[in-house]
Write a protein that holds these residues in place. Sequence first.
Motif: not given
Length: 273
Positions: A1-20
């Motif tokens: 299981m990934q760390s909460l920090t890594r998961l937060g990074d993935d959420l931020n990245f997914a949000s940037s995808i969603i923006d586009q």
Amino acid sequence: MQSLTRLGDDLNFASSIIDQVDALTLPRFQAQDLTIRTKPDNTEVTDVDVAAEQKIRSMLGRSRSRDAILGEEEGESGSANRRWIIDPIDGTRNFMRGVPVWATLIALEEDGEIVMGIVSAPALHRRWWAGKGLGAFTGRSWANAKQIRVSEVENVSDASLSYSSFDGWAKRGQLRGFLRLAQESWRTRAYGDFWSYMLLAEGAVDIACEPDLELYDMAALVPIVTEAGGVFTSLDGSPGPWGGNAFAANSRIHAEALDLINSISDGEGTARA
């Protein structure tokens, strides 16, 4: 299981995808020149569905190249313990007809568990997201996010039920069970698709269910519902989005509501005890 920090990074990245993706899909909503074809399963797909998934895959390919991808339009690619699950437009028929209830769904599966989900409905000016252990939130941006929780309704007789249609229940041989649940509920509305589950996570409805779904229809919804305090299972009670259907509710009434919908099947003369 990934760390909460890594998961937060993935959420931020997914949000940037969603923006586009939102910048691609929203201008085409209510367009008169959509290209529409019917897939082998008799569902429709538009040129916007295809373009949205290609945009997501392109961004994942650049920044998460080691991860696998499952998408509604292009299927499975790659093999890894991390897999992104994509529904480029959930609610394609709404999108085609000018109904604003449609969304892009992106989830992340890691080691067989859905750990992150993001849902964006740009025509509704709404977005929801969650990560395991991080909570569930809604807002038009991270800056103005509001944490969400399911309701505290304790009885089905006081619950609001949201669903999509009757057809699937009849095909499943469970229309009578569904109608029994609907009759026992305080209120029923057919909000449908992702919208039912986001309203559940916000506490606006108390039960949401559908009899026939694909993994990409459900994956992003699961962490949002569960991190908001709800329960998301299949109709047989198995946790998660793996059973080909969905039954979600707040934790106080999930068991009661699930028992009701499974208490009688089509063709039975009396309900099972």
